[in-house]
Scaffold this active site. Structure first.
Site, PDB file in Angstrom:
ATOM      1  N   GLU A  83      45.218  25.596  44.229  1.00 23.29           N
ATOM      2  CA  GLU A  83      45.900  24.440  43.646  1.00 23.29           C
ATOM      3  C   GLU A  83      47.346  24.305  44.118  1.00 23.29           C
ATOM      4  O   GLU A  83      47.965  23.252  43.932  1.00 23.29           O
ATOM      5  CB  GLU A  83      45.874  24.531  42.114  1.00 23.29           C
ATOM      6  CG  GLU A  83      44.508  24.311  41.486  1.00 23.29           C
ATOM      7  CD  GLU A  83      44.002  22.892  41.666  1.00 23.29           C
ATOM      8  OE1 GLU A  83      44.829  21.979  41.889  1.00 23.29           O
ATOM      9  OE2 GLU A  83      42.776  22.685  41.605  1.00 23.29           O
ATOM     10  N   GLU A 114      32.880  45.172  43.550  1.00 23.86           N
ATOM     11  CA  GLU A 114      34.099  45.581  42.848  1.00 23.86           C
ATOM     12  C   GLU A 114      34.313  47.091  42.898  1.00 23.86           C
ATOM     13  O   GLU A 114      35.417  47.580  42.660  1.00 23.86           O
ATOM     14  CB  GLU A 114      34.066  45.107  41.400  1.00 23.86           C
ATOM     15  CG  GLU A 114      33.125  45.862  40.485  1.00 23.86           C
ATOM     16  CD  GLU A 114      33.362  45.495  39.024  1.00 23.86           C
ATOM     17  OE1 GLU A 114      33.564  46.433  38.238  1.00 23.86           O
ATOM     18  OE2 GLU A 114      33.359  44.302  38.685  1.00 23.86           O
TER      19      GLU A 114
END
Length: 298
Positions: A83, A114
């Protein structure tokens, strides 16, 4: 830290029978728990402010802001990073989001990603991490190997590092130079850290990137004066930004924007200092892109 002892893995008494209540009551329980998140973030505001100041210093010197996370944490980092270019007109590479498992993991669970310490290090190496960059490790549990190894590697290079988690005393917190730990308590659905913990992480990331942009002159008053007009809505927003900043009408704002290739900062200085586009741009350049400095009487 053992998983069963983590706050984010605890059982929430308020939702112990959530599977037996009405839909409305279910929503009330979730909403009541969500209300606690901003208060948890409020308690760590000094830590967030310290991180913003360090990030701004490093980015001002040519560094980047790098988010590193797995699962929801990684996706939130990517969301925040993506953004920044349209909202603040920065280059896409200034704020970077990395997720364990790569692009595929944005929409799919990648088994074991992960847990890969090597993955965290390699992802940072692949973007050419330098000592000028800031690495923000994001992990609700605070124990994600991908994130911990990435933070360790970043510190070895001399990077400034920030760790965001929701469990006090976590490995992420102790590995990073700066720890931000909003403790939101047990989740409505036990262990579902995409909920309150994820919301807290999103609020913290909002502050980090927004704080960086404000301190970098990307905001005038509360106006996003470097917004890029990529659609009709943002074209209209640009006009409104120039109007609100200068007091001119819509026609004058649009004319100024057209004259300067739709750069709000330049248009604002043009109107307020009665300059042409080239003069206004030069004035801004002389003051590091800060409108307030450009408007000061010389």
């Amino acid at each position: 830290m053992q998983l069963e002892k983590m706050i984010t893995e605890g059982s929430n008494a308020a939702s112990a029978e959530i599977d037996r209540v009405s839909t409305l009551e279910m929503c009330r329980i979730i909403n009541d728990e969500d209300k606690t998140v901003p208060l948890a973030v409020e308690r760590v505001l000094p830590d967030i402010a310290a991180a913003i100041d360090v990030i701004h210093t490093q980015v001002s010197g040519g560094g980047r802001l790098i988010y590193l996370g797995a699962g929801t944490s990684g996706r939130l980092g990517i969301l925040d990073a993506s953004e920044c270019p349209p909202t603040y007109g920065v280059k896409p590479g200034l704020v970077v989001g990395l997720i364990a498992g790569g692009e595929y993991a944005i929409q799919h669970a990648v088994e074991g990603a992960e847990d890969s310490r090597e993955g965290g290090v390699n992802d940072l190496k692949n973007i050419g991490l330098t000592a000028q960059d800031v690495v923000v490790g994001i992990a609700a549990s605070g124990r994600t190997p991908y994130v911990i190894a990435g933070l360790e590697y970043a510190r070895q290079l001399g990077c400034r590092t920030v760790g965001i988690s929701c469990n006090p005393g976590s490995a992420v917190s102790s590995t990073a130079e700066f720890a931000i730990t909003p403790v939101v308590g047990a989740e409505v659905v036990t262990g579902s850290s995409r909920m309150k913990a994820g919301t807290a992480q999103k609020l913290v990331l909002n502050m980090l990137s927004t704080g960086l942009m404000i301190k970098s002159g990307k905001v005038f008053g509360n106006l996003m004066v470097d917004v890029v007009a990529t659609n009709e809505k943002l074209h209209v927003r640009q006009v409104n930004i120039v109007k609100n900043a200068t007091g001119c009408n819509a026609e004058q704002a649009e004319a100024a924007l057209i004259a300067c290739e739709r750069n709000c900062k330049t248009a604002i200085v043009m109107v307020l200092k009665n300059l042409d586009a080239d003069e206004a741009k030069k004035c801004l350049d002389q003051h590091g892109g800060f409108i307030r400095k450009a408007l000061e009487k010389e």
